[in-house]
Enzyme design. Structure first.
Site, PDB file in Angstrom:
ATOM      1  CE  LYS A 212      66.066  36.985   7.021  1.00 15.16           C
ATOM      2  NZ  LYS A 212      66.143  36.773   5.552  1.00 15.16           N
TER       3      LYS A 212
ATOM      4  CE1 TYR B 286      69.593  32.469   5.639  1.00 15.07           C
ATOM      5  CE2 TYR B 286      71.065  34.245   6.292  1.00 15.07           C
ATOM      6  CZ  TYR B 286      69.786  33.732   6.169  1.00 15.07           C
ATOM      7  OH  TYR B 286      68.699  34.477   6.571  1.00 15.07           O
TER       8      TYR B 286
ATOM      9  CG  ASN C  66      63.493  38.066   3.396  1.00 14.80           C
ATOM     10  OD1 ASN C  66      64.227  38.203   4.376  1.00 14.80           O
ATOM     11  ND2 ASN C  66      63.533  36.992   2.626  1.00 14.80           N
TER      12      ASN C  66
ATOM     13  CG  HIS D 104      65.702  32.419   9.343  1.00 16.70           C
ATOM     14  ND1 HIS D 104      65.970  31.738   8.169  1.00 16.70           N
ATOM     15  CD2 HIS D 104      65.718  31.486  10.339  1.00 16.70           C
ATOM     16  CE1 HIS D 104      66.161  30.459   8.455  1.00 16.70           C
ATOM     17  NE2 HIS D 104      66.013  30.275   9.758  1.00 16.70           N
TER      18      HIS D 104
HETATM   19  P1  TYD Z   1      66.181  30.820   1.520  1.00 17.20           P
HETATM   20  O1  TYD Z   1      66.648  29.849   2.560  1.00 17.20           O
HETATM   21  O2  TYD Z   1      66.131  30.351   0.091  1.00 17.20           O
HETATM   22  O3  TYD Z   1      64.714  31.405   1.832  1.00 17.20           O
HETATM   23  P2  TYD Z   1      63.866  31.620   3.183  1.00 17.20           P
HETATM   24  O4  TYD Z   1      64.486  32.748   3.969  1.00 17.20           O
HETATM   25  O5  TYD Z   1      62.503  32.003   2.674  1.00 17.20           O
HETATM   26  O6  TYD Z   1      63.873  30.308   3.926  1.00 17.20           O
HETATM   27  O7  TYD Z   1      67.121  32.103   1.526  1.00 17.20           O
HETATM   28  C1  TYD Z   1      67.622  32.605   2.730  1.00 17.20           C
HETATM   29  C2  TYD Z   1      67.770  34.097   2.595  1.00 17.20           C
HETATM   30  O8  TYD Z   1      68.694  34.407   1.562  1.00 17.20           O
HETATM   31  C3  TYD Z   1      66.497  34.826   2.211  1.00 17.20           C
HETATM   32  O9  TYD Z   1      65.637  35.040   3.296  1.00 17.20           O
HETATM   33  C4  TYD Z   1      67.052  36.097   1.643  1.00 17.20           C
HETATM   34  C5  TYD Z   1      68.354  35.659   0.995  1.00 17.20           C
HETATM   35  N1  TYD Z   1      68.198  35.520  -0.479  1.00 17.20           N
HETATM   36  C6  TYD Z   1      68.683  36.541  -1.285  1.00 17.20           C
HETATM   37  O10 TYD Z   1      69.226  37.536  -0.790  1.00 17.20           O
HETATM   38  N2  TYD Z   1      68.533  36.427  -2.645  1.00 17.20           N
HETATM   39  C7  TYD Z   1      67.936  35.338  -3.214  1.00 17.20           C
HETATM   40  O11 TYD Z   1      67.837  35.276  -4.474  1.00 17.20           O
HETATM   41  C8  TYD Z   1      67.448  34.287  -2.365  1.00 17.20           C
HETATM   42  C9  TYD Z   1      66.755  33.074  -2.940  1.00 17.20           C
HETATM   43  C10 TYD Z   1      67.601  34.417  -0.996  1.00 17.20           C
END
Ligand code: TYD
Length: 153
Positions: free
Chosen positions: A9, A49, A112, A115
């Site tokens: 990302k 998403y 974070n 993905h």
């Molecule tokens: P998600 O698919 O729930 O998690 P992952 O990436 O661990 O599979 O969410 C996708 C992305 O959405 C996540 O990486 C970061 C963003 N996100 C937020 O910005 N705030 C939030 O509260 C959540 C749950 C996700």
């Protein structure tokens, strides 16, 4: 063998962590069979998403995902989907375990770093979203016999 999708990302690319994160996957024994840099747009993000488009944080998420180019990677290995999700860690970097990518490089629920596809079914759909079939390059891993027992791959 499975192939899974990883996106490095903007929080990874902008911080100059591309090499460091790729190194972790390679060191584990995952094989890079596809890789490219690209700029995401709203259409792609709404598709990728789709389970989150109605969440209040979606506009901020989309903005963060467009802040710089991303690097899309196709990673191959035995049970690659589970292995890569394990390496990624919990969504929120503040609660992700140390030793995971998010637990080692992130302080955020949104910024974070990576993905990673969460199931074999998602991996198939997400790889098709980011790569044309001819952009995936299967090749023999020269060290396969040292990465796996003969009956594992
Ligand atoms: P998600 O698919 O729930 O998690 P992952 O990436 O661990 O599979 O969410 C996708 C992305 O959405 C996540 O990486 C970061 C963003 N996100 C937020 O910005 N705030 C939030 O509260 C959540 C749950 C996700």
């Amino acid at each position: 063998m499975e192939t899974t999708l990883v996106l490095l990302k903007p929080s990874c690319v902008s911080r100059g962590l591309i090499g460091e994160i790729i190194n972790r996957f390679e060191r584990r024994g995952l094989q890079i069979v596809g890789m490219k840099m690209m700029q995401l747009d709203d259409d792609k993000l709404r598709e990728h998403y789709s389970h989150l488009v109605n969440k209040p944080f979606f506009p901020a998420l989309a903005k963060s995902m467009k802040a710089s180019p991303i690097v899309a990677m196709a990673l191959q290995g035995v049970e690659a989907v589970t292995v890569v999700r394990g390496m990624t860690g919990y969504t929120n970097g503040r609660t992700a375990d140390p030793g995971t990518i998010r637990g080692d490089y992130s302080m955020s629920n949104q910024q974070n770093i990576v993905h990673a596809s969460d199931s074999i079914d998602s991996a198939e759909k997400e790889l098709a979203r980011f790569f044309k079939p001819e952009e995936i390059y299967p090749y023999k891993h020269a060290l396969a016999e040292y990465l796996y027992a003969p009956d594992e791959y």
